[in-house]
Design a protein around this motif. Structure first.
Motif, PDB file in Angstrom:
ATOM      1  N   ARG A 200       2.901 -49.104  24.648  1.00 57.72           N
ATOM      2  CA  ARG A 200       2.094 -49.678  23.348  1.00 57.72           C
ATOM      3  C   ARG A 200       1.084 -48.863  22.728  1.00 57.72           C
ATOM      4  O   ARG A 200       0.152 -48.292  23.448  1.00 57.72           O
TER       5      ARG A 200
ATOM      6  N   ASN B 193      -0.188 -52.849  16.459  1.00 56.79           N
ATOM      7  CA  ASN B 193       0.541 -52.298  17.573  1.00 56.79           C
ATOM      8  C   ASN B 193       1.810 -51.841  17.165  1.00 56.79           C
ATOM      9  O   ASN B 193       2.529 -52.431  16.116  1.00 56.79           O
TER      10      ASN B 193
ATOM     11  N   TYR C  28       5.429 -49.473  19.293  1.00 55.10           N
ATOM     12  CA  TYR C  28       5.896 -49.393  20.661  1.00 55.10           C
ATOM     13  C   TYR C  28       6.719 -48.223  20.689  1.00 55.10           C
ATOM     14  O   TYR C  28       7.624 -47.857  19.786  1.00 55.10           O
TER      15      TYR C  28
END
Length: 267
Positions: A195, A203, A205
């Motif tokens: 992350r 955020n 990933y």
């Protein structure tokens, strides 16, 4: 032979240039149709919701090679070539040479293998070539092996329609121990999504999975035990050749379901 070559690493990848140029210099009729950029791990995806554009390119490959770039997936490239760009079907569809191995369950995600599988779906024997390294840039030993294999298939074609998934260890030709026909193994990963935070504080990933273990396929698949697993032989400096097909029917499982008829009470 008339050859169609594609890949998933893009038109400027060293692997496809080594493969196409080596085969063209050997006298084969070579056409390249490949993505205009890297499209690794796209599997057998097709472009359905937007047009596919292809452009002729020059000065990238051997002068005798006809080449197009396509803004679609590897499977798009082969399908477009077979149905729109070529005037007649090729004798073989080739894909690669990929940067990195395509062994075990990785073949399910591989754009390299999927491009070659598109040829098999259309009834054309196909070969997928991968160099088992993400850092080695010496593709010529793999290209030289491809030249020998294609020449041999020209004299003695495969007895059945199939895809040969070929992985070459990243070593000089004189250090290669030989060629072994193999079974597809099982490669398990630790799928770690890292992350991160973008400049706007949101955020996102990044998939950073690492190989955890390489396993034998289950006995229920009925594969010959005399053939070793692909992921094992490369470490021993052998070239691995695994025959693949597009039919994913689980034969043993189907047989058990038919005999036991366990779902008969549903209807």
């Amino acid at each position: 032979m008339k050859l169609l070559i594609s890949n998933d690493d893009g038109v400027y990848a060293l692997g496809i240039r080594a493969l196409a140029n080596t085969l063209a210099e050997a006298g084969h009729d070579v056409t390249v149709v490949c993505p205009d950029r890297e499209r690794s791990a796209t599997g057998h995806g097709l472009t359905l919701h937007q047009p596919i554009r292809a452009e002729i390119i020059e000065s990238v490959f051997h002068p005798s090679v006809r080449a197009w770039t396509c803004d679609g997936t590897p499977s798009d490239c082969v399908k477009l070539a077979l149905w729109a760009l070529l005037d007649s079907p090729p004798d073989l569809v080739l894909s690669g040479i990929n940067q990195g191995a395509n062994v075990g369950t990785e073949v399910l995600y591989s754009g390299t293998v999927s491009a070659a599988m598109e040829g098999v779906i259309e009834g054309i024997p196909s070969l997928a070539f991968s160099l088992a390294s993400y850092t080695c840039a010496e593709f010529q030993p793999a290209a030289d092996f491809a030249k020998k294999l294609v020449g041999q298939l020209g004299e003695k074609p495969l007895s059945e329609l199939m895809l040969l998934n070929i992985n070459i260890p990243p070593i000089p030709t004189e250090e290669i121990a030989g060629v072994i026909f193999t079974r597809q193994g099982i490669r398990r990963y630790i799928d770690v999504f890292e992350r991160r935070v973008d400049p706007r504080g949101k955020n996102y990933y990044w998939l950073t999975g690492e190989v955890q273990e390489d396993l034998e396929p289950p006995e229920s698949l009925g594969l010959p035990k005399t053939a070793p697993v692909d992921v094992h032989v490369i470490a021993k400096k052998y070239i691995s050749i695994t025959p693949l097909q597009y039919n994913l029917t689980y034969g043993s499982g189907l047989d058990k379901l038919l005999k036991n008829n366990i779902f008969s009470s549903i209807f």
